[in-house]
Motif scaffolding. Structure first.
Motif, mmCIF file in Angstrom:
data_model
loop_
_atom_site.group_PDB
_atom_site.id
_atom_site.type_symbol
_atom_site.label_atom_id
_atom_site.label_comp_id
_atom_site.label_asym_id
_atom_site.label_seq_id
_atom_site.Cartn_x
_atom_site.Cartn_y
_atom_site.Cartn_z
ATOM 1 N N ARG A 86 18.926 11.120 8.861
ATOM 2 C CA ARG A 86 17.660 10.594 9.400
ATOM 3 C C ARG A 86 16.479 11.433 8.925
ATOM 4 O O ARG A 86 15.426 10.897 8.554
ATOM 5 C CB ARG A 86 17.697 10.557 10.927
ATOM 6 N N SER A 87 16.643 12.737 8.914
ATOM 7 C CA SER A 87 15.567 13.628 8.482
ATOM 8 C C SER A 87 15.202 13.386 7.021
ATOM 9 O O SER A 87 14.018 13.377 6.667
ATOM 10 C CB SER A 87 15.976 15.087 8.678
ATOM 11 N N GLN A 88 16.195 13.178 6.181
ATOM 12 C CA GLN A 88 15.929 12.904 4.768
ATOM 13 C C GLN A 88 15.184 11.587 4.595
ATOM 14 O O GLN A 88 14.245 11.493 3.792
ATOM 15 C CB GLN A 88 17.229 12.882 3.973
ATOM 16 N N ILE A 89 15.576 10.582 5.359
ATOM 17 C CA ILE A 89 14.897 9.278 5.272
ATOM 18 C C ILE A 89 13.467 9.396 5.764
ATOM 19 O O ILE A 89 12.537 8.832 5.154
ATOM 20 C CB ILE A 89 15.679 8.202 6.055
ATOM 21 N N LEU A 90 13.260 10.135 6.843
ATOM 22 C CA LEU A 90 11.902 10.338 7.348
ATOM 23 C C LEU A 90 11.041 11.058 6.309
ATOM 24 O O LEU A 90 9.872 10.709 6.120
ATOM 25 C CB LEU A 90 11.928 11.126 8.659
ATOM 26 N N ASP A 91 11.624 12.041 5.637
ATOM 27 C CA ASP A 91 10.887 12.738 4.580
ATOM 28 C C ASP A 91 10.524 11.786 3.443
ATOM 29 O O ASP A 91 9.403 11.823 2.916
ATOM 30 C CB ASP A 91 11.697 13.914 4.036
ATOM 31 N N GLN A 92 11.464 10.916 3.070
ATOM 32 C CA GLN A 92 11.196 9.930 2.018
ATOM 33 C C GLN A 92 10.073 8.984 2.445
ATOM 34 O O GLN A 92 9.185 8.665 1.650
ATOM 35 C CB GLN A 92 12.445 9.103 1.720
ATOM 36 N N LEU A 93 10.129 8.529 3.671
ATOM 37 C CA LEU A 93 9.077 7.638 4.170
ATOM 38 C C LEU A 93 7.719 8.321 4.107
ATOM 39 O O LEU A 93 6.728 7.698 3.707
ATOM 40 C CB LEU A 93 9.379 7.204 5.611
ATOM 41 N N GLN A 94 7.699 9.589 4.510
ATOM 42 C CA GLN A 94 6.433 10.320 4.475
ATOM 43 C C GLN A 94 5.910 10.438 3.049
ATOM 44 O O GLN A 94 4.716 10.259 2.802
ATOM 45 C CB GLN A 94 6.595 11.708 5.101
ATOM 46 N N ARG A 95 6.792 10.688 2.085
ATOM 47 C CA ARG A 95 6.362 10.764 0.680
ATOM 48 C C ARG A 95 5.830 9.416 0.196
ATOM 49 O O ARG A 95 4.852 9.347 -0.536
ATOM 50 C CB ARG A 95 7.512 11.255 -0.202
ATOM 51 N N GLU A 96 6.484 8.332 0.599
ATOM 52 C CA GLU A 96 6.024 6.988 0.209
ATOM 53 C C GLU A 96 4.641 6.703 0.788
ATOM 54 O O GLU A 96 3.785 6.113 0.123
ATOM 55 C CB GLU A 96 7.022 5.924 0.676
ATOM 56 N N ILE A 97 4.434 7.115 2.014
ATOM 57 C CA ILE A 97 3.129 6.906 2.643
ATOM 58 C C ILE A 97 2.055 7.702 1.904
ATOM 59 O O ILE A 97 0.930 7.225 1.719
ATOM 60 C CB ILE A 97 3.176 7.308 4.137
ATOM 61 N N ASP A 98 2.425 8.907 1.484
ATOM 62 C CA ASP A 98 1.462 9.727 0.746
ATOM 63 C C ASP A 98 1.055 9.060 -0.570
ATOM 64 O O ASP A 98 -0.074 9.205 -1.009
ATOM 65 C CB ASP A 98 2.049 11.113 0.460
ATOM 66 N N VAL A 99 1.972 8.302 -1.169
ATOM 67 C CA VAL A 99 1.695 7.604 -2.426
ATOM 68 C C VAL A 99 0.910 6.322 -2.173
ATOM 69 O O VAL A 99 -0.016 5.996 -2.895
ATOM 70 C CB VAL A 99 3.014 7.290 -3.177
ATOM 71 N N ASP A 100 1.303 5.566 -1.139
ATOM 72 C CA ASP A 100 0.671 4.273 -0.847
ATOM 73 C C ASP A 100 0.191 4.275 0.602
ATOM 74 O O ASP A 100 0.914 3.920 1.511
ATOM 75 C CB ASP A 100 1.676 3.137 -1.066
ATOM 76 N N SER A 101 -1.037 4.674 0.800
ATOM 77 C CA SER A 101 -1.570 4.828 2.153
ATOM 78 C C SER A 101 -1.858 3.499 2.859
ATOM 79 O O SER A 101 -2.161 3.483 4.044
ATOM 80 C CB SER A 101 -2.833 5.675 2.125
ATOM 81 N N THR A 102 -1.731 2.376 2.163
ATOM 82 C CA THR A 102 -2.029 1.086 2.799
ATOM 83 C C THR A 102 -1.013 0.747 3.891
ATOM 84 O O THR A 102 -1.325 -0.022 4.793
ATOM 85 C CB THR A 102 -2.045 -0.063 1.762
ATOM 86 N N VAL A 103 0.183 1.297 3.824
ATOM 87 C CA VAL A 103 1.192 1.000 4.839
ATOM 88 C C VAL A 103 1.194 2.028 5.968
ATOM 89 O O VAL A 103 1.861 1.842 6.977
ATOM 90 C CB VAL A 103 2.614 0.938 4.229
ATOM 91 N N SER A 104 0.424 3.068 5.810
ATOM 92 C CA SER A 104 0.498 4.183 6.750
ATOM 93 C C SER A 104 0.175 3.795 8.189
ATOM 94 O O SER A 104 0.808 4.278 9.117
ATOM 95 C CB SER A 104 -0.386 5.332 6.302
ATOM 96 N N SER A 105 -0.795 2.918 8.404
ATOM 97 C CA SER A 105 -1.174 2.574 9.779
ATOM 98 C C SER A 105 -0.055 1.856 10.519
ATOM 99 O O SER A 105 0.028 1.917 11.739
ATOM 100 C CB SER A 105 -2.445 1.724 9.789
ATOM 101 N N ARG A 106 0.833 1.192 9.793
ATOM 102 C CA ARG A 106 1.958 0.500 10.421
ATOM 103 C C ARG A 106 3.214 1.368 10.486
ATOM 104 O O ARG A 106 4.014 1.248 11.393
ATOM 105 C CB ARG A 106 2.269 -0.791 9.668
ATOM 106 N N VAL A 107 3.385 2.230 9.515
ATOM 107 C CA VAL A 107 4.630 2.991 9.398
ATOM 108 C C VAL A 107 4.578 4.324 10.146
ATOM 109 O O VAL A 107 5.567 4.737 10.758
ATOM 110 C CB VAL A 107 4.983 3.203 7.911
ATOM 111 N N ILE A 108 3.464 4.993 10.124
ATOM 112 C CA ILE A 108 3.379 6.314 10.757
ATOM 113 C C ILE A 108 3.762 6.270 12.241
ATOM 114 O O ILE A 108 4.523 7.127 12.695
ATOM 115 C CB ILE A 108 1.999 6.960 10.531
ATOM 116 N N PRO A 109 3.297 5.297 13.020
ATOM 117 C CA PRO A 109 3.741 5.266 14.420
ATOM 118 C C PRO A 109 5.264 5.109 14.577
ATOM 119 O O PRO A 109 5.869 5.684 15.484
ATOM 120 C CB PRO A 109 3.015 4.048 15.001
#
Length: 120
Positions: A86-109
């Motif tokens: 789970r921690s690795q997947i969360l880290d991957q998600l965070q990296r993806e958000i850093d690359v494409d901030s358009t999804v951040s408002s939906r994914v970060i919560p």
């Protein structure tokens, strides 16, 4: 102790501490106390034996059996392995958000909710 031996010991200590975090409540009071004092508090076998008025060999034997018990619990329940995944997947998600901030408002919560579950 050379650098390689130190790294191996450190990795083992970190693993036992992590397994203890997950499975500590399943241990007996004595097992939990020995593991906590040896791995978390970094007491020597001699110091622990003095604290419990037992031989160093008794402490050593109990620690080895308890380490095996923790490994057996992990083999059966995989809580630590799942936490790491789970921690690795969360880290991957965070990296993806850093690359494409358009999804951040939906994914970060959602990420925050997952992190909160692991903290409980």
């Amino acid at each position: 102790m050379n650098s390689e031996q130190f790294d191996v010991k450190l990795a083992k200590d970190n693993r036992i501490n992590a397994l203890y975090e997950f499975y500590g409540p399943l241990l007996t009071a004595k097992q939990a106390a020995y593991v906590s004092q040896y791995y978390a508090d970094d007491l020597s076998l001699g110091e622990i034996s003095e604290n419990f008025a037992v031989s160093r060999q008794a402490v050593y034997d109990n620690l080895r059996r308890t380490e095996q018990t923790l490994e057996d619990y992990e083999t059966k329940m995989h809580l630590y392995a799942k936490f790491q995944a789970r921690s690795q997947i969360l880290d991957q998600l965070q990296r993806e958000i850093d690359v494409d901030s358009t999804v951040s408002s939906r994914v970060i919560p959602l990420i925050k909710q997952l992190e909160k579950i692991d903290e409980e």
